[in-house]
Design a protein around this motif. Structure first.
Motif, PDB file in Angstrom:
ATOM      1  N   HIS A  11      -5.241  -6.132  -8.029  1.00 20.27           N
ATOM      2  CA  HIS A  11      -3.849  -5.675  -8.071  1.00 20.27           C
ATOM      3  C   HIS A  11      -3.435  -5.327  -9.501  1.00 20.27           C
ATOM      4  CE1 HIS A  11      -0.024  -5.212  -6.011  1.00 20.27           C
ATOM      5  NE2 HIS A  11       0.567  -5.849  -7.001  1.00 20.27           N
ATOM      6  N   LEU A  12      -3.717  -6.215 -10.434  1.00 22.35           N
ATOM      7  CA  LEU A  12      -3.328  -5.982 -11.825  1.00 22.35           C
ATOM      8  C   LEU A  12      -4.093  -4.811 -12.440  1.00 22.35           C
ATOM      9  CD1 LEU A  12      -2.932  -9.641 -13.083  1.00 22.35           C
ATOM     10  CD2 LEU A  12      -1.124  -7.981 -12.583  1.00 22.35           C
ATOM     11  N   LEU A  56      -2.685  -0.642  -4.699  1.00 22.75           N
ATOM     12  CA  LEU A  56      -1.519  -1.506  -4.928  1.00 22.75           C
ATOM     13  C   LEU A  56      -0.842  -1.876  -3.617  1.00 22.75           C
ATOM     14  CD1 LEU A  56       0.049   0.126  -8.091  1.00 22.75           C
ATOM     15  CD2 LEU A  56      -0.860  -2.203  -7.889  1.00 22.75           C
ATOM     16  N   LEU A  57      -0.680  -0.909  -2.763  1.00 21.99           N
ATOM     17  CA  LEU A  57      -0.029  -1.158  -1.481  1.00 21.99           C
ATOM     18  C   LEU A  57      -0.835  -2.152  -0.647  1.00 21.99           C
ATOM     19  CD1 LEU A  57       2.372  -0.380   0.296  1.00 21.99           C
ATOM     20  CD2 LEU A  57       1.002   1.474   1.199  1.00 21.99           C
ATOM     21  N   ILE A  58      -2.131  -1.942  -0.568  1.00 22.91           N
ATOM     22  CA  ILE A  58      -2.980  -2.825   0.244  1.00 22.91           C
ATOM     23  C   ILE A  58      -3.100  -4.207  -0.390  1.00 22.91           C
ATOM     24  CG2 ILE A  58      -5.334  -3.203   1.096  1.00 22.91           C
ATOM     25  CD1 ILE A  58      -5.495  -0.102   1.435  1.00 22.91           C
ATOM     26  N   SER A  59      -3.455  -4.257  -1.664  1.00 21.90           N
ATOM     27  CA  SER A  59      -3.650  -5.570  -2.302  1.00 21.90           C
ATOM     28  C   SER A  59      -2.339  -6.337  -2.398  1.00 21.90           C
ATOM     29  CB  SER A  59      -4.289  -5.422  -3.686  1.00 21.90           C
ATOM     30  OG  SER A  59      -3.441  -4.722  -4.580  1.00 21.90           O
ATOM     31  N   GLY A  60      -1.245  -5.634  -2.662  1.00 27.40           N
ATOM     32  CA  GLY A  60       0.057  -6.306  -2.707  1.00 27.40           C
ATOM     33  C   GLY A  60       0.471  -6.829  -1.350  1.00 27.40           C
ATOM     34  N   GLY A  61       0.242  -6.029  -0.312  1.00 21.75           N
ATOM     35  CA  GLY A  61       0.574  -6.479   1.037  1.00 21.75           C
ATOM     36  C   GLY A  61      -0.239  -7.679   1.467  1.00 21.75           C
ATOM     37  N   VAL A  62      -1.532  -7.648   1.163  1.00 24.44           N
ATOM     38  CA  VAL A  62      -2.400  -8.782   1.512  1.00 24.44           C
ATOM     39  C   VAL A  62      -1.979 -10.018   0.732  1.00 24.44           C
ATOM     40  CG1 VAL A  62      -4.769  -9.656   1.345  1.00 24.44           C
ATOM     41  CG2 VAL A  62      -4.348  -7.367   2.241  1.00 24.44           C
ATOM     42  N   ARG A  63      -1.682  -9.845  -0.558  1.00 25.12           N
ATOM     43  CA  ARG A  63      -1.288 -10.998  -1.380  1.00 25.12           C
ATOM     44  C   ARG A  63       0.034 -11.590  -0.890  1.00 25.12           C
ATOM     45  NH1 ARG A  63      -0.865  -9.850  -7.328  1.00 25.12           N
ATOM     46  NH2 ARG A  63      -1.057 -12.108  -7.517  1.00 25.12           N
ATOM     47  N   ALA A  64       0.983 -10.748  -0.572  1.00 25.99           N
ATOM     48  CA  ALA A  64       2.310 -11.236  -0.194  1.00 25.99           C
ATOM     49  C   ALA A  64       2.360 -11.769   1.236  1.00 25.99           C
ATOM     50  CB  ALA A  64       3.352 -10.123  -0.367  1.00 25.99           C
ATOM     51  N   PHE A  65       1.677 -11.096   2.154  1.00 21.07           N
ATOM     52  CA  PHE A  65       1.847 -11.429   3.565  1.00 21.07           C
ATOM     53  C   PHE A  65       0.564 -11.906   4.254  1.00 21.07           C
ATOM     54  CE2 PHE A  65       5.013  -8.137   2.485  1.00 21.07           C
ATOM     55  CZ  PHE A  65       6.140  -8.938   2.583  1.00 21.07           C
TER      56      PHE A  65
END
Length: 151
Positions: A11-12, A56-65
């Motif tokens: 993500h970063l 970003l969309l995929i990794s952020g979504g997986v990390r958050a949800f």
């Protein structure tokens, strides 16, 4: 535990590379408007920017949800998360015109036809605004990471 680290790193890295790519695209648009650059550099930077946005969309979504970070309840009740998502949506909305135009450029170049460069100055400004919005997303993310609470 290793998957948490991996997802955070991916993500970063996508944030950093995406920020560079959108700035580079803006500069390439600017050079094109001055008659000094080629469309190829715009398209390469745009490809990197698009790939990073998807990551970003995929990794952020997986990390958050996906149960890898603080959990959906935390994010859904965190105002800074809502700010991050609003900035992301704003970037997506700003991206519509450049994206449509660059798709047309790719098709035209594949057919050996000239491209319409009349709006490259506008697209350079949009790219730089998007880079600023990415920076604001980073500010919001660091606030969330430090447990900043509002409300």
């Amino acid at each position: 535990m290793l998957i948490h680290w991996f997802l955070a790193a991916v993500h970063l890295l996508a944030v950093a590379l995406g920020f560079w790519a959108v700035l580079t695209r803006g500069m390439a648009f600017r050079r094109l408007s001055d008659g000094a650059g080629g469309a190829r550099s715009v398209l390469i930077a745009d490809n990197v920017w698009g790939i990073c946005a998807v990551i970003l969309l995929i990794s952020g979504g997986v990390r958050a949800f996906g149960g890898y970070e603080k959990g959906a309840d935390y994010y859904l009740h965190q105002p800074l998360f809502h700010l991050k998502m609003a900035l992301f949506v704003l970037i997506l909305l700003l991206e519509i015109a450049p994206m449509v135009t660059l798709i047309k450029w790719r098709l035209a170049l594949a057919r050996g036809v000239g491209i319409d460069t009349r709006r490259v100055g506008l697209f350079a400004r949009i790219s730089h605004i998007e880079a600023l919005l990415v920076l604001l997303m980073i500010v919001a993310a660091t606030g969330m990471a430090r447990g900043a609470a509002f409300g």
